[in-house]
Each structure stands twice: as structure tokens, then as C-alpha cells.
Motif scaffolding. Structure first.
Motif, PDB file in Angstrom:
ATOM      1  N   GLN A 168       0.857  -1.186   0.000  1.00 35.99           N
ATOM      2  CA  GLN A 168       0.000   0.000   0.000  1.00 35.99           C
ATOM      3  C   GLN A 168       0.891   1.233   0.000  1.00 35.99           C
ATOM      4  OE1 GLN A 168      -3.414   0.424   2.584  1.00 35.99           O
ATOM      5  NE2 GLN A 168      -3.572  -1.788   2.885  1.00 35.99           N
ATOM      6  N   THR A 169       1.045   1.855  -1.151  1.00 35.39           N
ATOM      7  CA  THR A 169       1.829   3.081  -1.203  1.00 35.39           C
ATOM      8  C   THR A 169       1.052   4.270  -0.657  1.00 35.39           C
ATOM      9  OG1 THR A 169       1.126   3.302  -3.507  1.00 35.39           O
ATOM     10  CG2 THR A 169       3.291   2.346  -3.117  1.00 35.39           C
ATOM     11  N   VAL A 170      -0.264   4.169  -0.642  1.00 34.86           N
ATOM     12  CA  VAL A 170      -1.142   5.154  -0.020  1.00 34.86           C
ATOM     13  C   VAL A 170      -2.089   4.387   0.897  1.00 34.86           C
ATOM     14  CG1 VAL A 170      -2.973   6.851  -0.395  1.00 34.86           C
ATOM     15  CG2 VAL A 170      -1.012   6.779  -1.949  1.00 34.86           C
ATOM     16  N   PRO A 171      -2.165   4.745   2.174  1.00 31.22           N
ATOM     17  CA  PRO A 171      -3.041   4.018   3.106  1.00 31.22           C
ATOM     18  C   PRO A 171      -4.471   3.921   2.590  1.00 31.22           C
ATOM     19  CG  PRO A 171      -1.630   5.542   4.303  1.00 31.22           C
ATOM     20  CD  PRO A 171      -1.426   5.837   2.847  1.00 31.22           C
ATOM     21  N   GLY A 172      -5.029   2.718   2.659  1.00 32.64           N
ATOM     22  CA  GLY A 172      -6.406   2.502   2.223  1.00 32.64           C
ATOM     23  C   GLY A 172      -6.556   2.167   0.754  1.00 32.64           C
ATOM     24  N   LEU A 173      -5.442   2.196   0.008  1.00 31.90           N
ATOM     25  CA  LEU A 173      -5.492   1.898  -1.423  1.00 31.90           C
ATOM     26  C   LEU A 173      -4.484   0.788  -1.748  1.00 31.90           C
ATOM     27  CD1 LEU A 173      -5.579   5.513  -2.937  1.00 31.90           C
ATOM     28  CD2 LEU A 173      -7.513   3.975  -2.560  1.00 31.90           C
ATOM     29  N   PRO A 174      -4.843  -0.477  -1.509  1.00 26.97           N
ATOM     30  CA  PRO A 174      -3.916  -1.578  -1.794  1.00 26.97           C
ATOM     31  C   PRO A 174      -3.525  -1.606  -3.266  1.00 26.97           C
ATOM     32  CG  PRO A 174      -5.800  -2.345  -0.500  1.00 26.97           C
ATOM     33  CD  PRO A 174      -6.130  -0.959  -0.944  1.00 26.97           C
ATOM     34  N   ASP A 175      -2.254  -1.877  -3.521  1.00 26.93           N
ATOM     35  CA  ASP A 175      -1.757  -1.921  -4.892  1.00 26.93           C
ATOM     36  C   ASP A 175      -2.122  -3.241  -5.562  1.00 26.93           C
ATOM     37  OD1 ASP A 175      -0.405   0.560  -4.580  1.00 26.93           O
ATOM     38  OD2 ASP A 175       1.288  -0.479  -3.637  1.00 26.93           O
ATOM     39  N   ASN A 176      -2.337  -3.182  -6.863  1.00 24.55           N
ATOM     40  CA  ASN A 176      -2.413  -4.389  -7.677  1.00 24.55           C
ATOM     41  C   ASN A 176      -0.967  -4.722  -8.035  1.00 24.55           C
ATOM     42  OD1 ASN A 176      -2.637  -6.287  -9.802  1.00 24.55           O
ATOM     43  ND2 ASN A 176      -4.653  -5.521 -10.351  1.00 24.55           N
ATOM     44  N   VAL A 177      -0.312  -5.503  -7.187  1.00 25.15           N
ATOM     45  CA  VAL A 177       1.141  -5.662  -7.262  1.00 25.15           C
ATOM     46  C   VAL A 177       1.577  -6.352  -8.550  1.00 25.15           C
ATOM     47  CG1 VAL A 177       3.174  -6.586  -6.101  1.00 25.15           C
ATOM     48  CG2 VAL A 177       1.272  -5.726  -4.751  1.00 25.15           C
ATOM     49  N   LEU A 178       0.892  -7.410  -8.967  1.00 27.64           N
ATOM     50  CA  LEU A 178       1.293  -8.124 -10.171  1.00 27.64           C
ATOM     51  C   LEU A 178       1.221  -7.236 -11.403  1.00 27.64           C
ATOM     52  CD1 LEU A 178      -0.382 -11.591  -9.588  1.00 27.64           C
ATOM     53  CD2 LEU A 178       2.062 -11.167  -9.820  1.00 27.64           C
ATOM     54  N   LEU A 179       0.152  -6.477 -11.528  1.00 26.44           N
ATOM     55  CA  LEU A 179       0.015  -5.594 -12.680  1.00 26.44           C
ATOM     56  C   LEU A 179       1.014  -4.450 -12.609  1.00 26.44           C
ATOM     57  CD1 LEU A 179      -1.364  -4.768 -15.253  1.00 26.44           C
ATOM     58  CD2 LEU A 179      -3.187  -3.703 -13.900  1.00 26.44           C
ATOM     59  N   LYS A 180       1.222  -3.923 -11.430  1.00 27.73           N
ATOM     60  CA  LYS A 180       2.205  -2.849 -11.245  1.00 27.73           C
ATOM     61  C   LYS A 180       3.597  -3.328 -11.656  1.00 27.73           C
ATOM     62  CE  LYS A 180       3.850   0.352  -7.661  1.00 27.73           C
ATOM     63  NZ  LYS A 180       3.716   0.746  -6.231  1.00 27.73           N
ATOM     64  N   GLN A 181       3.955  -4.544 -11.277  1.00 26.71           N
ATOM     65  CA  GLN A 181       5.260  -5.095 -11.647  1.00 26.71           C
ATOM     66  C   GLN A 181       5.363  -5.302 -13.159  1.00 26.71           C
ATOM     67  OE1 GLN A 181       5.823  -8.648  -9.313  1.00 26.71           O
ATOM     68  NE2 GLN A 181       6.581  -7.517  -7.538  1.00 26.71           N
ATOM     69  N   ALA A 182       4.281  -5.760 -13.794  1.00 25.89           N
ATOM     70  CA  ALA A 182       4.299  -5.976 -15.237  1.00 25.89           C
ATOM     71  C   ALA A 182       4.510  -4.660 -15.984  1.00 25.89           C
ATOM     72  CB  ALA A 182       3.002  -6.646 -15.682  1.00 25.89           C
ATOM     73  N   LEU A 183       3.890  -3.603 -15.503  1.00 28.19           N
ATOM     74  CA  LEU A 183       4.074  -2.285 -16.125  1.00 28.19           C
ATOM     75  C   LEU A 183       5.493  -1.771 -15.912  1.00 28.19           C
ATOM     76  CD1 LEU A 183       0.678  -0.624 -15.151  1.00 28.19           C
ATOM     77  CD2 LEU A 183       1.410  -1.230 -17.464  1.00 28.19           C
ATOM     78  N   ALA A 184       6.019  -1.973 -14.717  1.00 27.13           N
ATOM     79  CA  ALA A 184       7.371  -1.495 -14.415  1.00 27.13           C
ATOM     80  C   ALA A 184       8.425  -2.231 -15.251  1.00 27.13           C
ATOM     81  CB  ALA A 184       7.668  -1.677 -12.932  1.00 27.13           C
ATOM     82  N   ALA A 185       8.125  -3.447 -15.684  1.00 29.31           N
ATOM     83  CA  ALA A 185       9.078  -4.245 -16.451  1.00 29.31           C
ATOM     84  C   ALA A 185       9.040  -3.956 -17.946  1.00 29.31           C
ATOM     85  CB  ALA A 185       8.809  -5.736 -16.223  1.00 29.31           C
ATOM     86  N   LEU A 186       8.151  -3.069 -18.399  1.00 25.76           N
ATOM     87  CA  LEU A 186       8.036  -2.785 -19.826  1.00 25.76           C
ATOM     88  C   LEU A 186       9.312  -2.142 -20.369  1.00 25.76           C
ATOM     89  CD1 LEU A 186       4.418  -1.320 -20.007  1.00 25.76           C
ATOM     90  CD2 LEU A 186       5.202  -3.456 -21.046  1.00 25.76           C
ATOM     91  N   PRO A 187       9.749  -2.558 -21.562  1.00 27.66           N
ATOM     92  CA  PRO A 187      10.882  -1.881 -22.193  1.00 27.66           C
ATOM     93  C   PRO A 187      10.454  -0.527 -22.745  1.00 27.66           C
ATOM     94  CG  PRO A 187       9.996  -3.550 -23.661  1.00 27.66           C
ATOM     95  CD  PRO A 187       9.240  -3.683 -22.366  1.00 27.66           C
ATOM     96  N   ALA A 188      11.425   0.246 -23.205  1.00 31.12           N
ATOM     97  CA  ALA A 188      11.119   1.575 -23.743  1.00 31.12           C
ATOM     98  C   ALA A 188      10.167   1.502 -24.930  1.00 31.12           C
ATOM     99  CB  ALA A 188      12.414   2.284 -24.141  1.00 31.12           C
ATOM    100  N   GLU A 189      10.295   0.453 -25.734  1.00 30.62           N
ATOM    101  CA  GLU A 189       9.403   0.248 -26.876  1.00 30.62           C
ATOM    102  C   GLU A 189       8.747  -1.125 -26.738  1.00 30.62           C
ATOM    103  OE1 GLU A 189      11.381   0.832 -30.561  1.00 30.62           O
ATOM    104  OE2 GLU A 189      12.073   2.859 -30.066  1.00 30.62           O
TER     105      GLU A 189
END
Length: 326
Positions: free
Chosen positions: A69-90
Motif C-alpha cells: 500500500q503506497t497510499v493508506p487505504g489503497l492496496p496496490d495491484n502488485v502483479l500488474l504494477k510489476q508488469a508495467l514497471a518491467a516494460l521496455p522503452a518500446e
């Protein structure tokens, strides 16, 4: 710049809401759109190794990461967040498909103009944030509090709130609405992507409506998990990976455990087959067909479900409800 589209209360009943943080410095507005394809490549039959120490490259984690939870009360969708963070530039098509498959679990947040809780309590319709790129409009959705705060910093509109919804509900609203796609974490530079409406619609058509199997695999594992997954295999739409050889014979992809045991690979969605990256063709399978395949070859020790991760292995003893279908 965020725009807003009107939607009725029924779309957000029982959805949790939270206010967003203060606005800050603006960042550049994103204008890129990733391409996707519905084509499924056809290559040869494949066999993969599976299990601790058996693969030449790092295998995916069996279980989903711990919730943050990066903001209290708003749990992250961790798997999707990780997939987005792993995207290459293109991003390539396979990158888009990986984000799409990880988006088919958990929840997403949408921004609402005003106080969502008060609006829902008064029976008022909600204005959902969207953005325009050229003459096309895209619904905005967010994986968690940090991405929401990035969005507020971009447009400076702190008089908004957030509502959490199951991802399937968000997808259905995109397909039914006047949108060209869904823009995930649009203000999070380097970790954002557009999912085209056509891809979302195709993914929904090929999925089991409740995504029950995917939900079980991403949930915290308990002593009941294996039994629940086995039960789901008897009643939900399944897929296997395979193709035909030069003689026209159909073969299904198998996995090998570290000690050499054979596992039939089973998938919750065609996107899970594509995510493995071997080029196999997704083939639909019913629970009864799975039971017959296992019964026909007693040397298959069980199954591995969604080997691209999160995954689970089930032995024949675990699969008793499935085998009973044969």
C-alpha cells in the motif's frame, strides 16, 4: 489532461472509495499507444523443465508478491504494477500480452470527479476520468495510490477521489463505452501502457466470466488452495498449449519437475500460453477432456497450472475431482 465521462451508480455499487492527495509539479502528458495483435503463432510441440533448479533461466515465482500500500487505504495491484514497471522503452506485442494477462486479476482504481462516497450515497452518477489522444478517448485506470498521485500531479485537480473495482468490471465498461482503450497508470513515466479496446474485448470473450482460477492463483496460499484449484478445474474454461508435428499429430506441451516427473501444462486463459514465450498454440479444454487426457496416460504425474506465474502444481491425488469426470 484528464477528462471525465458520466456513468451511472450501478457500475460502482459497493466499490470502496478514497480521496486523493494534494497536487504537485506537473509532468509531460503521455501520447504513445502500444500495438497489440490477436494472431497466435504456430510452431512445434514443446516440452519444458519445471521445478527448483531445473530451468536455465530464472523461473517465475509460484505465489503472488505480498500486497503493498503506497497510499493508506489503497492496496496496490502488485502483479500488474510489476508488469508495467518491467516494460521496455518500446513495448512489443509479447510485452503488451503480459500486461494484459496480469491485468486479468485483482482490482483497478478509477478517478472520479468530486467525492465518490458522497455521490454514491446520494445516488448521483459518477464522472470517470478519461484522456484524449488525437480524436480517440481512453479511460484512465490505476494500479494503486502512487499512480493515482502521479495523475493528480499531472493535471493539478485534487478535488477528485478514487474508486476500486474488479478489473473485469473496468474492462466491461471500457468495451461498452466510447473508448479506444484503457490507459493504465498514464502519468507514471516508464511504467504505463494503453490496452486497446479490441484486445480487451477479445480477452474477455476467451475468459471464464468470474476469472475464478486466476483469482485462486493470485490469492494467499492456504492448505485449502490445492483443493479449490482442483474443483475449479472441473467447471471453468481451460486451455492447453500445443501444436501439430510434421505428420499432423497433435501434441500438448508438458513440463518436467526437477526429479523428472511429467506434468501436463494447463492454463486459465490463452494469454497465459502466449506468456510462456515458446510460441505454442492455445487449445481449449474442458474439465472432462482434461480428465480423459490424464486417465489415458498414467505416467503423467499431475498438472502445473499457469506456469508463467503465479502457478501451482497438483498431483494426481489432488486431482481426484477432475479424474472423476472420466
Amino acid at each position: 489532461m484528464a477528462l471525465f465521462s458520466r456513468r451511472g451508480k450501478s457500475d460502482d455499487e459497493q466499490a470502496p472509495a478514497a480521496t486523493l492527495g494534494e497536487a504537485g509539479a506537473a509532468a509531460p502528458s503521455p501520447e504513445e499507444r502500444a500495438a497489440a495483435t490477436e494472431d497466435v503463432p504456430e510452431v512445434g510441440i514443446s516440452i519444458s523443465t519445471f521445478g527448483s533448479g531445473s530451468a536455465p533461466t530464472a523461473r517465475p515465482a509460484a505465489e503472488a508478491p505480498a500486497r503493498t500500500q503506497t497510499v493508506p487505504g489503497l492496496p496496490d495491484n502488485v502483479l500488474l504494477k510489476q508488469a508495467l514497471a518491467a516494460l521496455p522503452a518500446e513495448p512489443q506485442n509479447t510485452d503488451v500480452m503480459n500486461v494484459m494477462r496480469q491485468a486479468m486479476q485483482g482490482h483497478l482504481y478509477v478517478r472520479v470527479q468530486g467525492d465518490a462516497k458522497a455521490l454514491l450515497a446520494d445516488g448521483q452518477p459518477l464522472n470517470i476520468a478519461a484522456t484524449a489522444i488525437g480524436d480517440q478517448r481512453f479511460m484512465l485506470a490505476f494500479t494503486g495510490g502512487a499512480a493515482l498521485q502521479d495523475s493528480v500531479r499531472v493535471d493539478g485537480d485534487s478535488a477528485t477521489s478514487a474508486i476500486g473495482q474488479p478489473t473485469v468490471s473496468v474492462f466491461q465498461n471500457v468495451v461498452a463505452g466510447p473508448y479506444a482503450g484503457l490507459f493504465l497508470d498514464h502519468a507514471s513515466v516508464g511504467a504505463r501502457l494503453i490496452l486497446p479496446s479490441e484486445l480487451i474485448q477479445k480477452a474477455l470473450e476467451e475468459s471464464e466470466p468470474t476469472l475464478a482460477l486466476k483469482a485462486l492463483l493470485v490469492a494467499e496460499r492456504t492448505t485449502q488452495t490445492a483443493a479449490d484449484v482442483a474443483d475449479a478445474l472441473t467447471r471453468v474454461r481451460l486451455w492447453v498449449a500445443g501444436n501439430t508435428d510434421e505428420a499432423g499429430r497433435i501434441g500438448l506441451a508438458e513440463a518436467r519437475t526437477a526429479d523428472g516427473r511429467r506434468r501436463l501444462e494447463v492454463f486459465s486463459h490463452p494469454l497465459e500460453v502466449i506468456a510462456v514465450g515458446r510460441g505454442d498454440r492455445p487449445l481449449p479444454l474442458s474439465g472432462e477432456q482434461l480428465a480423459k487426457a490424464l486417465s489415458a496416460d498414467p505416467e503423467i504425474s499431475g498438472v502445473v497450472v499457469d506456469p508463467a506465474g503465479p502457478w501451482i502444481e497438483l498431483d494426481r491425488d489432488d486431482l481426484a475431482p477432475v479424474l472423476a469426470l472420466a
